[in-house]
Design a protein around this motif. Structure first.
Motif, short mmCIF file in Angstrom:
data_model
loop_
_atom_site.label_atom_id
_atom_site.label_comp_id
_atom_site.label_asym_id
_atom_site.label_seq_id
_atom_site.Cartn_x
_atom_site.Cartn_y
_atom_site.Cartn_z
N ARG A 1 0.85 -1.57 -0.03
CA ARG A 1 -0.08 -0.23 -0.37
C ARG A 1 0.89 1.19 0.23
N TYR B 1 1.99 3.72 -2.79
CA TYR B 1 -0.02 4.39 -3.25
C TYR B 1 -0.27 5.53 -2.30
N ARG C 1 -3.02 7.56 -4.20
CA ARG C 1 -4.09 7.03 -5.36
C ARG C 1 -4.76 5.41 -4.60
N TRP C 2 -4.11 5.81 -3.91
CA TRP C 2 -4.95 4.47 -2.57
C TRP C 2 -6.94 4.85 -2.41
N TYR D 1 -8.17 6.05 -6.29
CA TYR D 1 -9.46 5.04 -7.20
C TYR D 1 -10.26 4.88 -6.57
N LEU E 1 -10.44 -0.70 -6.83
CA LEU E 1 -9.03 -0.30 -6.83
C LEU E 1 -8.93 -1.87 -5.70
N THR F 1 -8.08 -4.23 -2.95
CA THR F 1 -7.84 -4.86 -2.18
C THR F 1 -7.61 -5.73 -1.05
N LEU G 1 -2.55 -4.30 -2.98
CA LEU G 1 -3.36 -3.74 -3.45
C LEU G 1 -2.91 -4.73 -4.65
N PRO H 1 -3.64 -1.59 -10.64
CA PRO H 1 -4.15 -1.39 -12.04
C PRO H 1 -3.71 -0.57 -12.79
N ARG I 1 -8.83 -3.93 -12.07
CA ARG I 1 -9.38 -3.52 -11.70
C ARG I 1 -10.91 -4.01 -11.31
#
Length: 574
Positions: free
Chosen positions: A79, A82, A87-88, A91, A95, A97, A107, A110, A142
């Motif tokens: 993680r 990101y 972007r964690w 998204y 995402l 996860t 994750l 993507p 995704r």
């Protein structure tokens, strides 16, 4: 390569699969190229894997030709990187996860911008290491809310992503141009009719974004093309020309009783009937529609936003999402909880909510719009005098016949396409976040600038199938077909032995051969399967075998003629 259908894991289907929505999905299932494993996930069967590998090889060849070096990252990533880029959260629900046994967050990637930037930070130190192009062919994930259309919108897909690293903006522009040209060569080799369009960068960030769209009526991307100049753009990226507004005196803002007019059509009818402001030529384009949306911000509370667009236009949620990215928007409908928002009678004047307007709502334009009271509207509501938007936003629908924002002379035509490639000039977003610096020629630190270049490899299989099929089956271009020639034994006796011998001779000539040597099937079934599978060159060993002849068929043109078996290799290669 010699493939025997008698031993191949292959099952063709006569009936239309109930799950199939578009031609590529239907035909790839029926012809035995893919098999559904889960929503948005497909198993590549032997024939399908051959096509996928052929397309992958073309992509690799063209990337190598511009100096790309291939690497491969894990799909399962921690993680932390990101989180650093945000972007964690950005998204959102897209995402995938998960947590490991120690409770650490991971994750399913993507996309890999963070990892490429960190790799370059770790392994470069001097200007001598640049320019640099790295790429991988990797499975991406995704969590699509509604996976559909087979390979066109899945949860798991194969993608080629490449990243350029340069020490100057001029270097980035050069790398971008090289990738753009390479992509054109790739899609030409795949036989894809495609258009390059201006696009939005979205969650990737950056500028100078372009999409490569394969023309298709089933495509989820809508784009425009000018009828006069070469302008083309994804509808999300279309820029609305700001109208020239002549200076003139406007009537004062006047509020009118307009009962039972919550719709634009009803309002226009009443305005003309009552000659509001002395006019009887009111149209929907003279009204200002104010649409309330709920904006969903990743990682924080939702907020309300009011969008003003001319009344003859609707708000396009895809365009709105592109403008608000990484936030998304949905239509607001809980008006009972907001008595200050009078549904059907909202005006921009006096609004306390954030208000953004279409570029057509330019300073000096006057509108018929809501008066923020039930059953009442106002005329001569002038932008810049009676209200001032917080800013402009590209959220109104784009329509065929709109003026071209590039040349100002042509009209826009609306088309549909499948996104098969996307290229960005990312700039320094990721190298800034991770403080990626190297020693410059003058001994001072230099921060590299990045470009990002993606191709949906598995999606390209579907795109080719969409453009290359007929009512009988697939019609693969030669460079991506699973074999060069399809040999059919149209009989159960000596024809099978002769077909296998001929197939071995063709293989020895360097051809990839698929031979239908299934003894239990009729010639009619084999011919139907050959048309469904879609290899262009078909050789039938059958009725004239005793005379030393085979039949050559061209799947694309339906040309048929007998040739001496000794000449089959020459005819096939030719």
């Amino acid at each position: 390569m010699l493939l025997r259908m008698s031993t191949m894991l292959l099952k063709t289907l006569r009936e239309e699969p109930a799950e199939a929505e578009v031609p590529s999905h239907r035909l790839l299932l029926r012809a035995g190229y893919i098999r559904r494993s889960a929503p948005g996930g497909y198993t590549w069967l032997p024939l399908g894997k051959l096509v996928l590998d052929r397309i992958t090889a073309i992509v690799r060849e063209e990337m190598a030709a511009i100096g790309g070096q291939e690497v491969s990252f894990p799909a399962l990533l921690p993680r932390e990187p990101y989180d650093v880029t945000g972007r964690w959260t950005e998204y959102g629900d897209d995402l995938f996860t998960l947590k490991d046994r120690r409770g650490a967050d991971f994750l399913l990637a993507p996309t890999h911008e963070e990892m490429f930037a960190l790799l370059v930070q770790d392994m470069t130190s001097s200007y001598r290491d640049f320019p640099l192009i790295l790429f991988q062919v990797q499975t991406k994930f995704r969590d699509e809310a509604r996976p559909r259309a087979g390979l066109l919108r899945g949860r798991e897909f194969l993608m080629k992503d490449a990243y350029s690293f340069d020490l100057s903006d001029a270097g980035l522009a050069e790398s971008y141009a090289r990738h753009r040209a390479a992509y054109q060569r790739i899609f030409d080799r795949l036989g894809l009719d495609h258009t390059i369009v201006s696009a939005m960068s979205g969650a990737m960030g950056g500028s100078a974004s372009e999409e490569f769209l394969a023309t298709s009526e089933v495509g989820e991307d809508t784009f425009v093309a000018c009828t006069t100049c070469g302008y083309a753009a994804n509808t999300e990226a279309v820029v609305t020309p700001v109208p020239a507004v002549p200076e003139r005196e406007h009537h004062p803002l006047t509020v009118h009783d307009t009962p039972e007019t919550p719709t634009i059509a009803a309002l226009v009818e009443l305005a003309n009937k009552q000659s509001l402001d002395g006019r009887t030529d009111w149209t929907a384009a003279d009204t200002l529609k104010n649409v309330v949306v709920t904006v969903h911000h990743p990682g924080r509370e939702d907020s309300l936003l009011v969008i003003g667009v001319p009344g003859d236009r609707e708000v396009d949620l895809k365009r709105l999402d592109a403008a608000l990215s990484p936030a998304t928007a949905t239509m607001f409908d809980d008006f009972a909880a907001r008595p200050d928002l009078v549904k059907g009678y909202i005006g921009p004047q006096g609004l306390e909510l954030r208000y953004l307007a279409d570029p057509r709502v330019a300073p000096g334009t006057a509108w018929l719009t809501g008066a923020n009271e039930p059953g009442r509207h106002a005329t001569s509501v002038v932008a810049g005098r009676d209200f001032t938007p917080y800013g402009t936003i590209e959220a109104a629908e784009v329509r065929a016949g709109d003026g071209c924002p590039a040349c100002g002379e042509g009209e826009l035509a609306i088309r549909r396409g499948i996104e098969i490639g996307h290229i960005f000039q990312l700039g320094r977003r990721y190298t800034d976040v991770f403080s990626v610096d190297v020693l410059g020629a003058d001994g001072k630190p230099v921060r590299p600038t990045m470009g990002s270049y993606g191709i949906g490899v598995s999606r390209a299989v579907a795109a080719v199938a969409e453009q290359h099929h007929d009512d009988r089956g697939l019609l693969w271009p030669a460079e991506v077909a699973p074999a060069d020639v399809h040999v059919i034994a149209a009989g159960k006796g000596g024809q099978i032995d002769a077909a296998l011998t001929l197939a071995a001779e063709l293989e020895a000539q360097g051809l990839r051969v698929l031979v239908d040597d299934r003894p239990q099937l009729s010639a009619g079934v084999k011919f139907t399967d050959a048309e469904l599978i879609g290899i262009r060159r078909i050789v039938v060993v059958g009725r004239r075998l005793a005379e030393g002849y085979a039949e050559f068929r061209d799947r694309r043109t339906d040309e048929r003629h007998d040739v001496p078996i000794a000449d089959v290799a020459r005819v096939t290669i030719g």
